[in-house]
Design an enzyme around this catalytic site. Structure first.
Site, PDB file in Angstrom:
ATOM      1  N   HIS A 142      43.673  41.747  10.475  1.00 30.57           N
ATOM      2  CA  HIS A 142      42.744  41.066  11.384  1.00 30.57           C
ATOM      3  C   HIS A 142      41.853  40.079  10.641  1.00 30.57           C
ATOM      4  O   HIS A 142      41.064  40.451   9.792  1.00 30.57           O
ATOM      5  CB  HIS A 142      41.870  42.081  12.139  1.00 30.57           C
ATOM      6  CG  HIS A 142      40.999  41.408  13.152  1.00 30.57           C
ATOM      7  ND1 HIS A 142      41.448  41.083  14.410  1.00 30.57           N
ATOM      8  CD2 HIS A 142      39.734  40.951  13.070  1.00 30.57           C
ATOM      9  CE1 HIS A 142      40.477  40.469  15.065  1.00 30.57           C
ATOM     10  NE2 HIS A 142      39.423  40.381  14.277  1.00 30.57           N
ATOM     11  N   ASN A 153      42.865  26.945  17.309  1.00 30.78           N
ATOM     12  CA  ASN A 153      41.590  26.783  18.003  1.00 30.78           C
ATOM     13  C   ASN A 153      40.586  27.755  17.398  1.00 30.78           C
ATOM     14  O   ASN A 153      40.884  28.940  17.252  1.00 30.78           O
ATOM     15  CB  ASN A 153      41.762  27.056  19.500  1.00 30.78           C
ATOM     16  CG  ASN A 153      42.688  26.056  20.148  1.00 30.78           C
ATOM     17  OD1 ASN A 153      42.595  24.852  19.891  1.00 30.78           O
ATOM     18  ND2 ASN A 153      43.617  26.534  20.962  1.00 30.78           N
ATOM     19  N   THR A 157      40.667  31.806  22.825  1.00 35.48           N
ATOM     20  CA  THR A 157      40.562  32.922  23.783  1.00 35.48           C
ATOM     21  C   THR A 157      40.892  34.258  23.138  1.00 35.48           C
ATOM     22  O   THR A 157      40.485  35.295  23.657  1.00 35.48           O
ATOM     23  CB  THR A 157      41.498  32.707  24.994  1.00 35.48           C
ATOM     24  OG1 THR A 157      42.839  32.569  24.525  1.00 35.48           O
ATOM     25  CG2 THR A 157      41.093  31.470  25.783  1.00 35.48           C
ATOM     26  N   HIS A 212      45.324  32.676  14.759  1.00 36.98           N
ATOM     27  CA  HIS A 212      46.705  32.351  15.150  1.00 36.98           C
ATOM     28  C   HIS A 212      46.908  30.853  15.086  1.00 36.98           C
ATOM     29  O   HIS A 212      45.995  30.076  15.368  1.00 36.98           O
ATOM     30  CB  HIS A 212      47.033  32.886  16.553  1.00 36.98           C
ATOM     31  CG  HIS A 212      46.067  32.477  17.619  1.00 36.98           C
ATOM     32  ND1 HIS A 212      44.843  33.084  17.775  1.00 36.98           N
ATOM     33  CD2 HIS A 212      46.146  31.528  18.582  1.00 36.98           C
ATOM     34  CE1 HIS A 212      44.208  32.532  18.795  1.00 36.98           C
ATOM     35  NE2 HIS A 212      44.969  31.569  19.295  1.00 36.98           N
ATOM     36  N   HIS A 221      49.217  27.925  16.649  1.00 29.47           N
ATOM     37  CA  HIS A 221      50.174  27.513  17.681  1.00 29.47           C
ATOM     38  C   HIS A 221      51.157  26.528  17.043  1.00 29.47           C
ATOM     39  O   HIS A 221      50.727  25.623  16.315  1.00 29.47           O
ATOM     40  CB  HIS A 221      49.466  26.749  18.799  1.00 29.47           C
ATOM     41  CG  HIS A 221      48.452  27.525  19.577  1.00 29.47           C
ATOM     42  ND1 HIS A 221      48.711  28.028  20.833  1.00 29.47           N
ATOM     43  CD2 HIS A 221      47.175  27.871  19.300  1.00 29.47           C
ATOM     44  CE1 HIS A 221      47.621  28.632  21.299  1.00 29.47           C
ATOM     45  NE2 HIS A 221      46.674  28.562  20.388  1.00 29.47           N
TER      46      HIS A 221
HETATM   47  P1  AMP Z   1      43.883  30.378  22.019  1.00 25.98           P
HETATM   48  O1  AMP Z   1      43.461  29.912  23.380  1.00 25.98           O
HETATM   49  O2  AMP Z   1      44.014  29.296  21.006  1.00 25.98           O
HETATM   50  O3  AMP Z   1      43.031  31.538  21.549  1.00 25.98           O
HETATM   51  O4  AMP Z   1      45.369  30.894  22.203  1.00 25.98           O
HETATM   52  C1  AMP Z   1      45.713  32.145  22.679  1.00 25.98           C
HETATM   53  C2  AMP Z   1      47.132  32.039  23.145  1.00 25.98           C
HETATM   54  O5  AMP Z   1      47.646  33.348  23.267  1.00 25.98           O
HETATM   55  C3  AMP Z   1      47.314  31.356  24.512  1.00 25.98           C
HETATM   56  O6  AMP Z   1      48.175  30.214  24.380  1.00 25.98           O
HETATM   57  C4  AMP Z   1      47.943  32.457  25.373  1.00 25.98           C
HETATM   58  O7  AMP Z   1      48.899  31.956  26.283  1.00 25.98           O
HETATM   59  C5  AMP Z   1      48.556  33.363  24.321  1.00 25.98           C
HETATM   60  N1  AMP Z   1      48.722  34.759  24.716  1.00 25.98           N
HETATM   61  C6  AMP Z   1      47.810  35.565  25.329  1.00 25.98           C
HETATM   62  N2  AMP Z   1      48.316  36.794  25.496  1.00 25.98           N
HETATM   63  C7  AMP Z   1      49.579  36.768  24.986  1.00 25.98           C
HETATM   64  C8  AMP Z   1      50.614  37.738  24.858  1.00 25.98           C
HETATM   65  N3  AMP Z   1      50.474  38.993  25.299  1.00 25.98           N
HETATM   66  N4  AMP Z   1      51.791  37.369  24.297  1.00 25.98           N
HETATM   67  C9  AMP Z   1      51.954  36.101  23.855  1.00 25.98           C
HETATM   68  N5  AMP Z   1      51.013  35.146  23.922  1.00 25.98           N
HETATM   69  C10 AMP Z   1      49.842  35.467  24.479  1.00 25.98           C
HETATM   70 ZN    ZN Z   2      43.157  41.455  15.467  1.00 26.15          ZN
END
Ligand code: AMP
Ligand code: ZN
Length: 112
Positions: free
Chosen positions: A45, A85, A93, A98, A100
């Protein structure tokens, strides 16, 4: 453990995995914004880019090496964008680092 991506890394929440090793996991985004949209995370984490330090940054280098390999494997020869982000204004979110990887259509000049 209430972190969504820690649970995905541990396998307790399923994901559509693209690549996995002892340090990182790549899986497809559940709500793809582009024809190819996957996420790459460290299994440990780290909350966001803001929490990257000299002590934990080796995994970030590894993530980018694997992104380069996956782009070749998925034949993303027209290009792709790597986005992380960080924080509220960027729209983060999920508070687990992570990256993308977005591809499969022209992304320029969008920045989202
Ligand atoms: P961020 O808004 O940059 O934090 O990106 C979070 C991303 O996680 C978003 O594009 C979501 O669509 C994706 N996401 C949320 N829950 C899941 C999940 N269970 N499996 C795969 N992607 C997810
Ligand atoms: Zn975590």
């Amino acid at each position: 453990m209430d972190c969504l991506f820690c649970q995905i890394a541990a396998g307790s929440i399923p994901s559509k995995k693209l690549y996995e090793d002892e340090q990182i996991l790549a899986f497809y985004d559940i709500e793809p914004k582009t024809p190819v949209h996957f996420l790459v995370i460290p299994k440990t984490h780290i909350a966001s880019v803001s929490e990257i330090t000299a002590e934990n940054s080796a995994v970030v280098a590894h993530i980018f090496e694997v992104i380069a390999q996956l782009a070749k494997k998925l034949d993303l020869k027209n290009g792709y964008r790597v986005v992380s982000n960080c924080g509220k204004d960027a729209g983060q979110t999920v508070p687990h680092l992570h990256f993308h990887v977005l591809a499969g259509r022209e992304l320029y000049p969008d920045m989202a």
